[in-house]
Motif scaffolding. Sequence first.
Motif, PDB file in Angstrom:
ATOM      1  N   ASP A 136      -0.739   4.181   1.300  1.00 12.57           N
ATOM      2  CA  ASP A 136      -1.518   5.012   2.217  1.00 12.57           C
ATOM      3  C   ASP A 136      -1.045   4.768   3.650  1.00 12.57           C
ATOM      4  O   ASP A 136      -1.487   3.835   4.323  1.00 12.57           O
ATOM      5  CB  ASP A 136      -3.000   4.680   2.069  1.00 12.57           C
ATOM      6  CG  ASP A 136      -3.899   5.575   2.900  1.00 12.57           C
ATOM      7  OD1 ASP A 136      -3.395   6.264   3.824  1.00 12.57           O
ATOM      8  OD2 ASP A 136      -5.115   5.571   2.639  1.00 12.57           O
ATOM      9  N   LYS A 137      -0.138   5.638   4.134  1.00 14.05           N
ATOM     10  CA  LYS A 137       0.454   5.434   5.461  1.00 14.05           C
ATOM     11  C   LYS A 137      -0.582   5.434   6.580  1.00 14.05           C
ATOM     12  O   LYS A 137      -0.486   4.656   7.515  1.00 14.05           O
ATOM     13  CB  LYS A 137       1.517   6.492   5.744  1.00 14.05           C
ATOM     14  CG  LYS A 137       2.843   6.214   5.109  1.00 14.05           C
ATOM     15  CD  LYS A 137       3.891   7.180   5.631  1.00 14.05           C
ATOM     16  CE  LYS A 137       5.257   6.774   5.118  1.00 14.05           C
ATOM     17  NZ  LYS A 137       6.320   7.609   5.683  1.00 14.05           N
ATOM     18  N   ALA A 138      -1.559   6.305   6.489  1.00 15.05           N
ATOM     19  CA  ALA A 138      -2.572   6.392   7.552  1.00 15.05           C
ATOM     20  C   ALA A 138      -3.362   5.093   7.649  1.00 15.05           C
ATOM     21  O   ALA A 138      -3.609   4.582   8.742  1.00 15.05           O
ATOM     22  CB  ALA A 138      -3.501   7.572   7.301  1.00 15.05           C
ATOM     23  N   LYS A 139      -3.756   4.536   6.494  1.00 12.82           N
ATOM     24  CA  LYS A 139      -4.501   3.274   6.495  1.00 12.82           C
ATOM     25  C   LYS A 139      -3.634   2.128   6.996  1.00 12.82           C
ATOM     26  O   LYS A 139      -4.080   1.281   7.768  1.00 12.82           O
ATOM     27  CB  LYS A 139      -5.049   2.939   5.113  1.00 12.82           C
ATOM     28  CG  LYS A 139      -5.844   1.640   5.124  1.00 12.82           C
ATOM     29  CD  LYS A 139      -6.466   1.342   3.795  1.00 12.82           C
ATOM     30  CE  LYS A 139      -7.270   0.075   3.735  1.00 12.82           C
ATOM     31  NZ  LYS A 139      -7.075  -0.932   4.729  1.00 12.82           N
ATOM     32  N   VAL A 140      -2.374   2.105   6.560  1.00 15.94           N
ATOM     33  CA  VAL A 140      -1.460   1.050   7.003  1.00 15.94           C
ATOM     34  C   VAL A 140      -1.269   1.119   8.512  1.00 15.94           C
ATOM     35  O   VAL A 140      -1.304   0.090   9.201  1.00 15.94           O
ATOM     36  CB  VAL A 140      -0.111   1.132   6.257  1.00 15.94           C
ATOM     37  CG1 VAL A 140       0.926   0.236   6.903  1.00 15.94           C
ATOM     38  CG2 VAL A 140      -0.295   0.765   4.790  1.00 15.94           C
ATOM     39  N   GLU A 141      -1.092   2.321   9.042  1.00 13.98           N
ATOM     40  CA  GLU A 141      -0.918   2.450  10.496  1.00 13.98           C
ATOM     41  C   GLU A 141      -2.162   1.979  11.235  1.00 13.98           C
ATOM     42  O   GLU A 141      -2.067   1.267  12.237  1.00 13.98           O
ATOM     43  CB  GLU A 141      -0.586   3.889  10.869  1.00 13.98           C
ATOM     44  CG  GLU A 141      -0.271   4.038  12.348  1.00 13.98           C
ATOM     45  CD  GLU A 141       0.306   5.392  12.707  1.00 13.98           C
ATOM     46  OE1 GLU A 141       0.722   5.537  13.868  1.00 13.98           O
ATOM     47  OE2 GLU A 141       0.336   6.293  11.857  1.00 13.98           O
ATOM     48  N   ALA A 142      -3.336   2.337  10.741  1.00  9.30           N
ATOM     49  CA  ALA A 142      -4.582   1.887  11.367  1.00  9.30           C
ATOM     50  C   ALA A 142      -4.698   0.362  11.287  1.00  9.30           C
ATOM     51  O   ALA A 142      -5.094  -0.294  12.259  1.00  9.30           O
ATOM     52  CB  ALA A 142      -5.777   2.547  10.696  1.00  9.30           C
ATOM     53  N   ASP A 143      -4.350  -0.203  10.133  1.00  6.46           N
ATOM     54  CA  ASP A 143      -4.401  -1.664   9.971  1.00  6.46           C
ATOM     55  C   ASP A 143      -3.417  -2.362  10.904  1.00  6.46           C
ATOM     56  O   ASP A 143      -3.739  -3.388  11.508  1.00  6.46           O
ATOM     57  CB  ASP A 143      -4.113  -2.065   8.522  1.00  6.46           C
ATOM     58  CG  ASP A 143      -5.270  -1.768   7.582  1.00  6.46           C
ATOM     59  OD1 ASP A 143      -6.378  -1.461   8.067  1.00  6.46           O
ATOM     60  OD2 ASP A 143      -5.059  -1.840   6.350  1.00  6.46           O
ATOM     61  N   SER A 181       0.853  -1.179   0.000  1.00  8.87           N
ATOM     62  CA  SER A 181       0.000   0.000   0.000  1.00  8.87           C
ATOM     63  C   SER A 181       0.890   1.230   0.000  1.00  8.87           C
ATOM     64  O   SER A 181       2.086   1.148   0.332  1.00  8.87           O
ATOM     65  CB  SER A 181      -0.901   0.013   1.232  1.00  8.87           C
ATOM     66  OG  SER A 181      -1.655   1.197   1.289  1.00  8.87           O
ATOM     67  N   ASN A 237      -2.283  -1.266  13.785  1.00  7.66           N
ATOM     68  CA  ASN A 237      -2.826  -1.196  15.148  1.00  7.66           C
ATOM     69  C   ASN A 237      -3.919  -2.241  15.342  1.00  7.66           C
ATOM     70  O   ASN A 237      -3.986  -2.895  16.397  1.00  7.66           O
ATOM     71  CB  ASN A 237      -3.342   0.209  15.440  1.00  7.66           C
ATOM     72  CG  ASN A 237      -2.221   1.179  15.738  1.00  7.66           C
ATOM     73  OD1 ASN A 237      -1.336   0.896  16.523  1.00  7.66           O
ATOM     74  ND2 ASN A 237      -2.250   2.326  15.092  1.00  7.66           N
TER      75      ASN A 237
END
Length: 80
Positions: A51-58, A49, A60
């Motif tokens: 998308d850093k924000a989505k990856v970080e949420a995933d 991916s 977590n």
Amino acid sequence: MIKARVTVTLKNGVLDPQGKAIEHALDALGFGGVGSVRQGKVFDIEVDSTDKAKVEADLNAMCDKLLANTVIENYAVEIA
């Protein structure tokens, strides 16, 4: 491709018998002066991916659901 490192450690106050065994083994091997040892786990994860924000949420969510026992463990997510 995003690379991340997840570090999981026991919370303060949780007994760590493996860390204590490592501490005693280091002393027996002549490495005196080691105050204490706490053991943990490290996961290096690659996510397909950008998308850093989505990856970080995933990541977590992965920790909350599988990688860490959040009752007794803390975790930290580091994105490269």
